[in-house]
Motif scaffolding. Structure first.
Motif, PDB file in Angstrom:
ATOM      1  N   GLY A  72       0.811  -1.215   0.000  1.00 13.24           N
ATOM      2  CA  GLY A  72       0.000   0.000   0.000  1.00 13.24           C
ATOM      3  C   GLY A  72       0.840   1.258   0.000  1.00 13.24           C
ATOM      4  O   GLY A  72       0.435   2.289   0.527  1.00 13.24           O
ATOM      5  N   GLY A  73       2.056   1.178  -0.584  1.00 10.18           N
ATOM      6  CA  GLY A  73       2.930   2.339  -0.683  1.00 10.18           C
ATOM      7  C   GLY A  73       3.778   2.614   0.537  1.00 10.18           C
ATOM      8  O   GLY A  73       4.548   3.580   0.558  1.00 10.18           O
ATOM      9  N   LEU A  74       3.658   1.774   1.575  1.00 13.36           N
ATOM     10  CA  LEU A  74       4.421   1.959   2.805  1.00 13.36           C
ATOM     11  C   LEU A  74       5.111   0.658   3.191  1.00 13.36           C
ATOM     12  O   LEU A  74       4.621  -0.422   2.860  1.00 13.36           O
ATOM     13  CB  LEU A  74       3.498   2.382   3.956  1.00 13.36           C
ATOM     14  N   PRO A  75       6.246   0.728   3.908  1.00  9.72           N
ATOM     15  CA  PRO A  75       6.846  -0.501   4.430  1.00  9.72           C
ATOM     16  C   PRO A  75       5.821  -1.255   5.286  1.00  9.72           C
ATOM     17  O   PRO A  75       5.039  -0.644   6.021  1.00  9.72           O
ATOM     18  CB  PRO A  75       8.011   0.011   5.277  1.00  9.72           C
ATOM     19  N   LEU A  76       5.836  -2.573   5.190  1.00  6.43           N
ATOM     20  CA  LEU A  76       4.809  -3.399   5.804  1.00  6.43           C
ATOM     21  C   LEU A  76       4.565  -3.058   7.276  1.00  6.43           C
ATOM     22  O   LEU A  76       3.424  -2.882   7.704  1.00  6.43           O
ATOM     23  CB  LEU A  76       5.192  -4.878   5.658  1.00  6.43           C
ATOM     24  N   LEU A  77       5.628  -2.972   8.078  1.00  5.27           N
ATOM     25  CA  LEU A  77       5.430  -2.762   9.511  1.00  5.27           C
ATOM     26  C   LEU A  77       4.874  -1.380   9.831  1.00  5.27           C
ATOM     27  O   LEU A  77       4.305  -1.159  10.906  1.00  5.27           O
ATOM     28  CB  LEU A  77       6.733  -2.980  10.285  1.00  5.27           C
ATOM     29  N   VAL A  78       4.992  -0.431   8.897  1.00  3.90           N
ATOM     30  CA  VAL A  78       4.527   0.936   9.150  1.00  3.90           C
ATOM     31  C   VAL A  78       3.004   0.977   9.313  1.00  3.90           C
ATOM     32  O   VAL A  78       2.475   1.802  10.061  1.00  3.90           O
ATOM     33  CB  VAL A  78       4.996   1.883   8.029  1.00  3.90           C
ATOM     34  N   HIS A  79       2.307   0.083   8.651  1.00  6.43           N
ATOM     35  CA  HIS A  79       0.849   0.052   8.803  1.00  6.43           C
ATOM     36  C   HIS A  79       0.457  -0.201  10.256  1.00  6.43           C
ATOM     37  O   HIS A  79      -0.474   0.423  10.772  1.00  6.43           O
ATOM     38  CB  HIS A  79       0.248  -1.029   7.905  1.00  6.43           C
ATOM     39  N   SER A  80       1.174  -1.092  10.927  1.00  6.99           N
ATOM     40  CA  SER A  80       0.874  -1.369  12.336  1.00  6.99           C
ATOM     41  C   SER A  80       1.294  -0.204  13.227  1.00  6.99           C
ATOM     42  O   SER A  80       0.613   0.090  14.226  1.00  6.99           O
ATOM     43  CB  SER A  80       1.576  -2.666  12.771  1.00  6.99           C
TER      44      SER A  80
ATOM     45  N   SER B  28      -1.006   0.426  -5.250  1.00  4.29           N
ATOM     46  CA  SER B  28       0.424   0.279  -4.961  1.00  4.29           C
ATOM     47  C   SER B  28       1.030  -0.914  -5.678  1.00  4.29           C
ATOM     48  O   SER B  28       2.243  -0.999  -5.855  1.00  4.29           O
ATOM     49  CB  SER B  28       0.634   0.128  -3.446  1.00  4.29           C
ATOM     50  N   LYS B  29       0.172  -1.866  -6.096  1.00  2.00           N
ATOM     51  CA  LYS B  29       0.632  -3.047  -6.817  1.00  2.00           C
ATOM     52  C   LYS B  29       0.638  -2.841  -8.327  1.00  2.00           C
ATOM     53  O   LYS B  29       0.838  -3.774  -9.101  1.00  2.00           O
ATOM     54  CB  LYS B  29      -0.230  -4.263  -6.471  1.00  2.00           C
ATOM     55  N   GLY B  30       0.421  -1.582  -8.747  1.00  2.00           N
ATOM     56  CA  GLY B  30       0.445  -1.287 -10.166  1.00  2.00           C
ATOM     57  C   GLY B  30      -0.842  -1.646 -10.887  1.00  2.00           C
ATOM     58  O   GLY B  30      -0.878  -1.718 -12.121  1.00  2.00           O
ATOM     59  N   MET B  31      -1.924  -1.883 -10.139  1.00  2.00           N
ATOM     60  CA  MET B  31      -3.204  -2.250 -10.735  1.00  2.00           C
ATOM     61  C   MET B  31      -4.175  -1.081 -10.662  1.00  2.00           C
ATOM     62  O   MET B  31      -3.974  -0.127  -9.917  1.00  2.00           O
ATOM     63  CB  MET B  31      -3.787  -3.462 -10.006  1.00  2.00           C
ATOM     64  N   ILE B  32      -5.226  -1.158 -11.457  1.00  2.00           N
ATOM     65  CA  ILE B  32      -6.279  -0.155 -11.440  1.00  2.00           C
ATOM     66  C   ILE B  32      -7.409  -0.658 -10.548  1.00  2.00           C
ATOM     67  O   ILE B  32      -7.899  -1.771 -10.727  1.00  2.00           O
ATOM     68  CB  ILE B  32      -6.806   0.117 -12.862  1.00  2.00           C
TER      69      ILE B  32
END
Length: 312
Positions: A43-51, A281-285
């Motif tokens: 989602g555009g952020l490092p994984l642990l940053v979401h927590s 963030s995965k390059g999809m629409i």
């Protein structure tokens, strides 16, 4: 009488502040299946940053946020996003090391008096917005010593022995809607008294199982394929989509109304926006099928490029 009423109406926030609550995010650097997993972008952020951000958004409950890690890059990332860091020794960072040792090490290292520990696993980056508030109120009002989140299973399980399939939770031919309710530990949230952590316990024998029926309960980042998670999505705002009569319509394979079923399945605006950010963030629409005028207005607000028209 005035004194009694005043005490009765003390807010949950004020009562929570009478105790010390910390969040711990265990994030070691030695993942084998996904190298540097905890700092992979999600989602555009490092994984642990979401927590970390989830903990920061619940500052009325959480006093301090600690990331336990043995990795310099994870440490720098955690500090940059507002968490404190506890350097985890190599002896507690191996592949087979249980989570409890990291939690216990944090408590022993900080040395403060802590009442409750909130465990946020970085591999569960998406959580319902009000989950912690609701969970903590249940935890305190029920005087529980631990709480963890669970989700109902709807799969038919069994094992294979001597080339034969042996059903575990059903009989061959049984309808899935008739299965005995079973639940799995979804990893979204754990709350435990600090005293239990020091006794090597996260989930006690009397732990309260908090039922969570939400799409985020099924997102657990453990393999590369999980990072490429894809969702075929629909946007439902149930109160605009259905009339009150739907509250009396119970499908043949359910024991609650279709209205209640759709309420459970639909995302609120904040959660749906989080899902959109991840997809992009995965390059999809990101596209979705709006099932009402209000749903279409929400998607318009999200500035999506197109609607998917429902096949019905």
């Amino acid at each position: 009488m005035i004194y009694v009423v005043t005490e009765y109406n003390v807010s949950i926030t004020n009562r929570l502040k009478q105790m010390k609550n910390i969040a711990i995010i265990p994030a070691r650097g030695g993942s084998k299946r996904i190298p540097e997993k905890n700092i992979q972008l999600f989602g555009g952020l490092p994984l642990l940053v979401h927590s970390i951000q989830y903990a920061l958004a619940n500052s009325e409950i959480i006093d301090d946020i600690y990331v336990s890690t043995d990795d310099a890059t994870i440490k720098a990332t955690a500090l940059a996003y507002g968490a404190k860091v506890i350097d985890r020794p190599a002896s507690l960072s191996g592949d087979l090391e249980p989570t409890i040792t990291a939690l216990k090490h944090v408590l022993e290292t900080i040395g403060d008096t802590v009442d409750n520990v909130i465990l946020l696993q970085p591999t569960n980056p998406l959580r319902p917005q009000n989950l912690l508030k609701e969970a903590f109120e249940i935890y305190k009002n029920g005087n529980h010593d631990s709480l963890f989140s669970v989700t109902r299973n709807h799969q038919k399980f069994g094992k294979i022995s001597k080339s034969k399939f042996i059903p575990y939770n059903y009989a061959i031919g049984q309808r899935s809607q008739d299965l005995e309710p079973m639940f799995f530990e979804n990893g979204l949230l754990y709350i435990t008294k600090a005293s239990l952590i020091l006794e090597d316990i996260i989930i006690s024998k009397n732990a309260f199982p908090l039922k969570v029926n939400h799409i985020f309960a099924n997102i657990d980042i453990d393999t590369k394929e999980d990072l490429d998670y894809v969702v075929k999505h629909q946007t439902h705002i149930v109160e605009d989509e259905m009339s009150g009569a739907a509250k009396k319509v119970i499908p043949g394979n359910a024991d609650v109304s279709i209205y209640e079923i759709m309420e459970r399945c639909s995302l609120n605006e904040a959660d749906e926006l989080e899902l959109k950010k991840y997809v992009e963030s995965k390059g999809m629409i990101f596209i979705s099928t709006p099932f009402s005028r209000a749903a279409a207005e929400r998607l318009k607000k999200f500035d999506i490029p197109a609607y998917k028209i429902g096949s019905g």
